[in-house]
Motif scaffolding. Sequence first.
Motif, PDB file in Angstrom:
ATOM      1  N   GLU A 580       0.843  -1.191   0.000  1.00  0.00           N
ATOM      2  CA  GLU A 580       0.000   0.000   0.000  1.00  0.00           C
ATOM      3  C   GLU A 580       0.876   1.237   0.000  1.00  0.00           C
ATOM      4  N   ASN A 581       0.432   2.260  -0.756  1.00  0.00           N
ATOM      5  CA  ASN A 581       1.116   3.543  -0.808  1.00  0.00           C
ATOM      6  C   ASN A 581       0.082   4.656  -0.744  1.00  0.00           C
ATOM      7  N   THR A 582       0.442   5.733  -0.023  1.00  0.00           N
ATOM      8  CA  THR A 582      -0.441   6.895   0.076  1.00  0.00           C
ATOM      9  C   THR A 582       0.251   8.094  -0.540  1.00  0.00           C
ATOM     10  N   PHE A 583      -0.466   8.819  -1.402  1.00  0.00           N
ATOM     11  CA  PHE A 583       0.045  10.033  -2.050  1.00  0.00           C
ATOM     12  C   PHE A 583      -0.730  11.216  -1.480  1.00  0.00           C
ATOM     13  N   TRP A 584      -0.002  12.105  -0.781  1.00  0.00           N
ATOM     14  CA  TRP A 584      -0.624  13.272  -0.162  1.00  0.00           C
ATOM     15  C   TRP A 584      -0.511  14.475  -1.091  1.00  0.00           C
ATOM     16  N   THR A 585      -1.599  15.214  -1.235  1.00  0.00           N
ATOM     17  CA  THR A 585      -1.610  16.395  -2.107  1.00  0.00           C
ATOM     18  C   THR A 585      -2.194  17.587  -1.346  1.00  0.00           C
ATOM     19  N   GLU A 586      -1.985  18.790  -1.912  1.00  0.00           N
ATOM     20  CA  GLU A 586      -2.511  20.019  -1.324  1.00  0.00           C
ATOM     21  C   GLU A 586      -3.750  20.471  -2.102  1.00  0.00           C
ATOM     22  N   MET A 587      -4.309  21.605  -1.702  1.00  0.00           N
ATOM     23  CA  MET A 587      -5.390  22.241  -2.446  1.00  0.00           C
ATOM     24  C   MET A 587      -4.853  23.461  -3.181  1.00  0.00           C
ATOM     25  N   THR A 588      -5.530  23.846  -4.252  1.00  0.00           N
ATOM     26  CA  THR A 588      -5.237  25.129  -4.888  1.00  0.00           C
ATOM     27  C   THR A 588      -5.877  26.240  -4.065  1.00  0.00           C
ATOM     28  N   GLY A 589      -5.522  27.472  -4.366  1.00  0.00           N
ATOM     29  CA  GLY A 589      -6.108  28.600  -3.641  1.00  0.00           C
ATOM     30  C   GLY A 589      -7.618  28.652  -3.782  1.00  0.00           C
ATOM     31  N   LEU A 590      -8.124  28.400  -4.999  1.00  0.00           N
ATOM     32  CA  LEU A 590      -9.576  28.427  -5.216  1.00  0.00           C
ATOM     33  C   LEU A 590     -10.256  27.327  -4.410  1.00  0.00           C
ATOM     34  N   GLN A 591      -9.716  26.131  -4.450  1.00  0.00           N
ATOM     35  CA  GLN A 591     -10.278  25.039  -3.631  1.00  0.00           C
ATOM     36  C   GLN A 591     -10.339  25.426  -2.155  1.00  0.00           C
ATOM     37  N   ARG A 592      -9.220  25.966  -1.637  1.00  0.00           N
ATOM     38  CA  ARG A 592      -9.133  26.263  -0.212  1.00  0.00           C
ATOM     39  C   ARG A 592     -10.122  27.355   0.190  1.00  0.00           C
ATOM     40  N   ARG A 593     -10.312  28.370  -0.676  1.00  0.00           N
ATOM     41  CA  ARG A 593     -11.231  29.463  -0.324  1.00  0.00           C
ATOM     42  C   ARG A 593     -12.662  28.942  -0.191  1.00  0.00           C
ATOM     43  N   VAL A 594     -13.114  28.168  -1.151  1.00  0.00           N
ATOM     44  CA  VAL A 594     -14.477  27.636  -1.087  1.00  0.00           C
ATOM     45  C   VAL A 594     -14.599  26.639   0.071  1.00  0.00           C
ATOM     46  N   TYR A 595     -13.560  25.864   0.264  1.00  0.00           N
ATOM     47  CA  TYR A 595     -13.549  24.887   1.361  1.00  0.00           C
ATOM     48  C   TYR A 595     -13.721  25.583   2.708  1.00  0.00           C
TER      49      TYR A 595
END
Length: 859
Positions: A580-595
Amino acid sequence: MGPRKQRTRRPVQIVADPVLLHADLAAWAGQAVARAGRRSAILGHVETLRLSEEGSGLEASVRDGAPPGYRVVVRVRAGKLVSRCGCPAASTLPCKHAVAAIEALRFPRPEPQPPRGRSGRTARGSGRVLYQPARPKGWVLTREERLALAAEQELEDRRRRARTERPSVRRISGHGGPPRFRVAGQEPEAPYTVVLRGAKAELGSCTCADFGKNELGTCKHIERARNWFLRRRKRLPRRVVSLWWRPRAWLYGPPRPLEEIRLDLVGVGASDALRAYFGAEGWLQPGDDEAATLERARAAARCAREAAERAGAFFDLDPAVEARLAEAEAALRRRQLPPLEIGDASWSCVVPRLGLKLHPYQEEGVRFLVRTGRAFLADDMGLGKTVQAIAAALLLRQLRGAKRALVVCPASLKHQWRREIERTCGEEALVLEASRETRRRAYRRWSAGFLVLNYELVVRDLPEIQRARPELVVLDEAQRIKNWETKTAKAVKRLESPYAFVLTGTPLENRLAELHSLAEFLYPRALGPRWRLFPFHAVVDPEGRVLAYEGLDVLRRRLEPFFLRRERREVLDQLPPRTENTFWTEMTGLQRRVYRRHAARVARLLAAGAALAPAQVRRVLLALTTMRILCNAYAQYAYERFEARLADPSPPTPEEIRALHSPKLEEFARVMEELLEETPAKVVVYSQWERMLRLAAFVLREALLRRGERGEVFHGGLTAGERRRILESFTEDPAFRVLFSTDAGGLGLNLQEAASVVVHLEVPWNPAVLEQRVSRVHRPGQRRSVQVLHFLTRDAIEERVRQIVEEKRALFEGLLVEEADRVVLAPRQQATLVERLQQLLRGEPNVAERRVARRGAGG
């Protein structure tokens, strides 16, 4: 002169030694033992407590799991505590039971009361005070108190329903025996027959399912008939010998129905012959084994009839007694089946002729299903429950003539069952999915073989299925009936057959009631009445929050006769390796604002900390779902803006992929392109949202087209024909490299021959769903190593959901995997809904508040 009046001694007020009240228990017993002892006291395990007359010692009974409790003695000698206990840890004194007894003594309590006898008078003797453990603020109820409270509530509920629903009552002829009634009800099986017994009609029986399962000795129909009868002051028969069946309470083991046959006499004395069969309270006394008990029951019935004839009394034989005798005889026959070893004739006629070779654990499972007859097979996902059930059905046909096997499964699995049956034994199974009239003709013509239909058809066709009289019913993915209130569960539980198999890899997902509902299909009373399950096993605080589950050893013991589960780790030597492998990613600025906007909305709803109204709960859950969607992609949140471009079959440009605002999908495309280039493996990509899958297919489109390969989306909205075409093509077409699937493809499908890579585009709420998905690929028959890839968004709700998913395994593993009697829940699991949501969103409100503050400062 009248008799001399006896004087009752006043209870002696005893003062406990200060050492008992103030000694440092952590220094005496050690930190770990002291903590365990205090917890045991708080959870109500100290059942009785008595101080010695001089106050320098105490005796107690302390329960540790199932009763009886351990006897504990604590003394103060030379200013120090010494203790003695009957527990296995006595060699490493002091133990937690001794600590629990002292802690219970220290809790504040009301003025002690002298013990009282059955008459209610103060018991004579030394006047020593029996300390019943007090219940200060925060003290939880003991199991016995929880059960007594729940039973009283259940009794009152049935009395209330008898008054408010007022089912119609009609007296029917009793031919001089106990009064009998027909009582109508809203259930499909109504009306029911009620019989009132005893010198004052204080006893009753009913043919309804509730009376047979609730172990309360009554039901709303009995209460209604008794009220109706007593108001009319009808005369009761004077001489009656009643042999009838009344379910008793079985707290710590499976019920024994023959021991629930009881004898009640009105106007007739008990002969020595009757006393030899029945105890002082009227219940049938068991023999040395099941066969002996069955023979005693038959002889007791003959003896009761002869006693009635000799006394000139009416002989009241309950039809339920004859039903219990028939059931016991059938169960005995099932247990007398041959051992089914390799050299046995029946085994040799069936198993070697199968179209596949069974693994040793599968052979064991087949034997268990056949010997048990009505069995619960809960093997881990991917261990071949379908094949075991088919082989067992063929053996039951050979041994018991069970020719008609009905398979009930999700609609997506009907044709897979047909293929598995054909592959395993070469038979053509009949799959029902045509018009109502066509299905009716199929039921009428069905005389032998396998008939496969989905759960929804059971609801629609129940009368026709009942008339077809299946001899074996197999429930696949049986968690479909985990909620007993649903129409599907109620309809399925009305299917009757001598033999039945329940198949599921997830017998317990979130609540004990789910396991109860599944077991109830096989044996309605296997785990006791539904109302008793929670108070027996759940320890709750005064606010009703679950602190722990206890008595799980009792639950395992009740399941043991008909329950079999093997985990994948037990047969790893027969499976390829899994990584098993996990790939961690971030959000873009637009994603984060709405989130953050949705996180702030949830924070405002939870700010008060009080219980939420239903409408507020819906808004919170909708906002949480939206936050999870935003962790995937802004394009999934604003899907309509991108829908037309997704329908265009041309490959996307890098700018169009970036416009989706999804670092997760960009990372997914990068990893998948490398994987497709370097290995010939086929891949199953899972998401619970079809829109996310279509976005994933969009970003991977160019890589697949460049290689001359393709992928398709598999979801619950496809027709049976479309599902069959996609799955067959994925298995057989080398160019079909990627199957994008919702959880419709995480249930019951066999993909081990096609794929060896599983991708999760988000983490689902339920931990069982993850294993369901992986086990479609990592199962017997898989010849390659299996890769499992997780794509998750960091510093967001998705990361905390993963933590919660791991915690929810505790109850499942404590009951079915570990040998633990108690599962203590993590703090998050003990919290109320509002508290759980606040912990789930830990940090989110602060982020939102900081954003608002910054905006205000800039303005």
